[in-house]
Design a protein around this motif. Structure first.
Motif, PDB file in Angstrom:
ATOM      1  N   ARG A  85     -70.153  45.798 -64.858  1.00 14.64           N
ATOM      2  CA  ARG A  85     -69.870  47.229 -64.938  1.00 14.64           C
ATOM      3  C   ARG A  85     -69.744  47.834 -63.538  1.00 14.64           C
ATOM      4  O   ARG A  85     -70.582  48.645 -63.137  1.00 14.64           O
ATOM      5  CB  ARG A  85     -70.985  47.929 -65.728  1.00 14.64           C
ATOM      6  N   LYS A  86     -68.699  47.435 -62.825  1.00 17.28           N
ATOM      7  CA  LYS A  86     -68.564  47.996 -61.480  1.00 17.28           C
ATOM      8  C   LYS A  86     -68.289  49.497 -61.533  1.00 17.28           C
ATOM      9  O   LYS A  86     -68.588  50.221 -60.599  1.00 17.28           O
ATOM     10  CB  LYS A  86     -67.541  47.213 -60.663  1.00 17.28           C
ATOM     11  N   ASP A  87     -67.777  49.939 -62.693  1.00 18.26           N
ATOM     12  CA  ASP A  87     -67.499  51.367 -62.868  1.00 18.26           C
ATOM     13  C   ASP A  87     -68.781  52.216 -62.869  1.00 18.26           C
ATOM     14  O   ASP A  87     -68.710  53.427 -62.710  1.00 18.26           O
ATOM     15  CB  ASP A  87     -66.724  51.589 -64.181  1.00 18.26           C
ATOM     16  N   LEU A  88     -69.941  51.579 -63.043  1.00 20.65           N
ATOM     17  CA  LEU A  88     -71.187  52.354 -63.092  1.00 20.65           C
ATOM     18  C   LEU A  88     -71.870  52.462 -61.727  1.00 20.65           C
ATOM     19  O   LEU A  88     -73.048  52.799 -61.631  1.00 20.65           O
ATOM     20  CB  LEU A  88     -72.169  51.716 -64.095  1.00 20.65           C
ATOM     21  N   TRP A  89     -71.112  52.144 -60.657  1.00 18.44           N
ATOM     22  CA  TRP A  89     -71.751  52.078 -59.337  1.00 18.44           C
ATOM     23  C   TRP A  89     -72.433  53.392 -58.944  1.00 18.44           C
ATOM     24  O   TRP A  89     -73.537  53.378 -58.393  1.00 18.44           O
ATOM     25  CB  TRP A  89     -70.736  51.647 -58.263  1.00 18.44           C
ATOM     26  N   VAL A 198     -62.379  41.417 -76.915  1.00 20.50           N
ATOM     27  CA  VAL A 198     -63.836  41.559 -76.774  1.00 20.50           C
ATOM     28  C   VAL A 198     -64.163  42.944 -76.216  1.00 20.50           C
ATOM     29  O   VAL A 198     -65.060  43.634 -76.706  1.00 20.50           O
ATOM     30  CB  VAL A 198     -64.425  40.437 -75.869  1.00 20.50           C
ATOM     31  N   LYS A 199     -63.394  43.365 -75.218  1.00 21.61           N
ATOM     32  CA  LYS A 199     -63.639  44.688 -74.630  1.00 21.61           C
ATOM     33  C   LYS A 199     -63.428  45.800 -75.653  1.00 21.61           C
ATOM     34  O   LYS A 199     -64.197  46.752 -75.721  1.00 21.61           O
ATOM     35  CB  LYS A 199     -62.722  44.903 -73.414  1.00 21.61           C
ATOM     36  N   GLN A 200     -62.390  45.627 -76.452  1.00 21.65           N
ATOM     37  CA  GLN A 200     -62.118  46.636 -77.498  1.00 21.65           C
ATOM     38  C   GLN A 200     -63.282  46.683 -78.488  1.00 21.65           C
ATOM     39  O   GLN A 200     -63.767  47.742 -78.850  1.00 21.65           O
ATOM     40  CB  GLN A 200     -60.831  46.283 -78.243  1.00 21.65           C
ATOM     41  N   ALA A 201     -63.731  45.495 -78.904  1.00 27.37           N
ATOM     42  CA  ALA A 201     -64.814  45.423 -79.905  1.00 27.37           C
ATOM     43  C   ALA A 201     -66.096  46.054 -79.372  1.00 27.37           C
ATOM     44  O   ALA A 201     -66.868  46.649 -80.123  1.00 27.37           O
ATOM     45  CB  ALA A 201     -65.060  43.969 -80.295  1.00 27.37           C
ATOM     46  N   LEU A 202     -66.317  45.919 -78.072  1.00 28.94           N
ATOM     47  CA  LEU A 202     -67.544  46.465 -77.488  1.00 28.94           C
ATOM     48  C   LEU A 202     -67.346  47.897 -76.993  1.00 28.94           C
ATOM     49  O   LEU A 202     -68.265  48.507 -76.446  1.00 28.94           O
ATOM     50  CB  LEU A 202     -68.016  45.575 -76.321  1.00 28.94           C
ATOM     51  N   ASN A 203     -66.120  48.378 -77.168  1.00 27.51           N
ATOM     52  CA  ASN A 203     -65.813  49.749 -76.776  1.00 27.51           C
ATOM     53  C   ASN A 203     -66.086  50.001 -75.287  1.00 27.51           C
ATOM     54  O   ASN A 203     -66.711  50.989 -74.914  1.00 27.51           O
ATOM     55  CB  ASN A 203     -66.659  50.692 -77.653  1.00 27.51           C
ATOM     56  N   LEU A 204     -65.623  49.055 -74.476  1.00 25.89           N
ATOM     57  CA  LEU A 204     -65.899  49.132 -73.042  1.00 25.89           C
ATOM     58  C   LEU A 204     -64.744  49.801 -72.296  1.00 25.89           C
ATOM     59  O   LEU A 204     -63.583  49.631 -72.665  1.00 25.89           O
ATOM     60  CB  LEU A 204     -66.110  47.722 -72.481  1.00 25.89           C
ATOM     61  N   PRO A 205     -65.062  50.516 -71.238  1.00 25.26           N
ATOM     62  CA  PRO A 205     -63.993  51.149 -70.444  1.00 25.26           C
ATOM     63  C   PRO A 205     -63.249  50.127 -69.597  1.00 25.26           C
ATOM     64  O   PRO A 205     -63.711  48.989 -69.443  1.00 25.26           O
ATOM     65  CB  PRO A 205     -64.764  52.127 -69.553  1.00 25.26           C
ATOM     66  N   CYS A 206     -62.131  50.544 -68.985  1.00 25.94           N
ATOM     67  CA  CYS A 206     -61.317  49.548 -68.272  1.00 25.94           C
ATOM     68  C   CYS A 206     -62.029  48.968 -67.051  1.00 25.94           C
ATOM     69  O   CYS A 206     -61.759  47.846 -66.650  1.00 25.94           O
ATOM     70  CB  CYS A 206     -59.930  50.081 -67.940  1.00 25.94           C
ATOM     71  N   GLY A 207     -62.989  49.684 -66.476  1.00 27.30           N
ATOM     72  CA  GLY A 207     -63.714  49.159 -65.301  1.00 27.30           C
ATOM     73  C   GLY A 207     -64.668  48.035 -65.633  1.00 27.30           C
ATOM     74  O   GLY A 207     -65.136  47.324 -64.750  1.00 27.30           O
ATOM     75  N   ALA A 208     -64.991  47.852 -66.913  1.00 25.24           N
ATOM     76  CA  ALA A 208     -65.911  46.782 -67.324  1.00 25.24           C
ATOM     77  C   ALA A 208     -65.123  45.488 -67.496  1.00 25.24           C
ATOM     78  O   ALA A 208     -63.938  45.520 -67.831  1.00 25.24           O
ATOM     79  CB  ALA A 208     -66.576  47.160 -68.630  1.00 25.24           C
TER      80      ALA A 208
END
Ligand SMILES: Cc1cc2nc3c(=O)[nH]c(=O)nc-3n(C[C@H](O)[C@H](O)[C@H](O)COP(=O)(O)O)c2cc1C
Length: 240
Positions: A85-89, A198-208
């Protein structure tokens, strides 16, 4: 004694691709292993990782498909997805900063000041990014000029940031797998999966990003594809 126990765990940890359907992996084993994984070393203690524990049978079936039908996923008793999760820096830099501040009463000492600068100034400089590559350019310029006459930490663009977070996340994955082995079970790390789904299923943003997916269960002899081969020590270890 400690080293002997560790050797045993290292020997025991093999990638197993077929788990025994009769043997359940207790939730406590996964929880303890995730708690240990969280203690892994990680870059600047920024902890830019998340762990998605796939529990329901229905979800697990989806992951078999996401993992391209791999037998490790199909027969897994438990599945954990390791995510960067680099987007959470900014959030995590603030978390570190707040924790530091809590420990400061009065004027900060030299070490505390360094910590405040580290999370207040250096982390934003290292992680900030924009569409046009402006911050990456600034970082490269700082590294170039700073490194002209002396060793200097080389900061770069988005790819470098991704490498940083994946390194830390993979260390957590390794701690998790060693813990699973120590608990008497087997695992298989997988990078053969459909990351988009997998990202869609986990509802993750593009930065993840998905670092790896780890299947866990009680391994079977057929699940190990053969003896463990490694390129000889002399070919990969260099003494200078
Ligand atoms: C990042 C990573 C991704 C992997 N992906 C897969 C995978 O998708 N499927 C699989 O069967 N094994 C996968 N493996 C397991 C490796 O094939 C295995 O670790 C290697 O062959 C060495 O065997 P060992 O783990 O038994 O020592 C992966 C391992 C790592 C570290």
């Amino acid at each position: 004694m400690l080293a002997e126990n560790f050797d045993e765990i290292i020997e025991k940890r093999r990638s197993n691709r077929r788990f025994d359907p009769e043997v359940k992996v207790p939730d406590e084993v996964i929880k303890r292993s995730l708690e240990r994984a969280i203690l892994s070393p990680n870059s600047s203690n920024m902890q830019l990782w998340e762990f998605y524990w796939i529990k329901s049978q229905e979800e697990k079936e989806k992951y078999t498909a996401f993992c391209l039908g791999q037998s490790a996923a199909k027969t897994a008793q438990q599945i954990v997805v390791f995510v960067t999760r680099k987007d959470l820096w900014a959030k995590h830099a603030k978390w570190n900063l707040d924790r530091l501040k809590q420990g400061i009463t009065g004027e900060p000492n030299k070490l505390q000041k360094r910590g405040l600068d580290y999370y207040g100034k250096l982390m934003p400089l290292a992680y900030r990014s924009d569409w046009f590559g402006f911050f990456a350019f600034v970082r490269r310029m700082i590294s170039f000029f700073g490194g002209l006459t002396k060793p200097f930490y080389r900061m770069g663009g988005k790819a470098d940031q991704r490498v940083t977070v994946h390194k830390s996340c993979a260390l957590a994955a390794q701690t998790f797998m060693l813990s699973i082995a120590a608990e008497g079970f087997e695992s298989c790390p997988m990078e053969g999966f459909d990351e988009k789904r997998v990202k869609q299923a986990l509802n993750l943003p593009c930065g993840a990003e998905i670092n790896m997916i780890i299947a866990v269960g009680k391994g079977t002899p057929e699940g190990v594809w053969g003896p463990r081969f490694r390129i000889p020590y002399e070919e990969v270890v260099f003494e200078r």
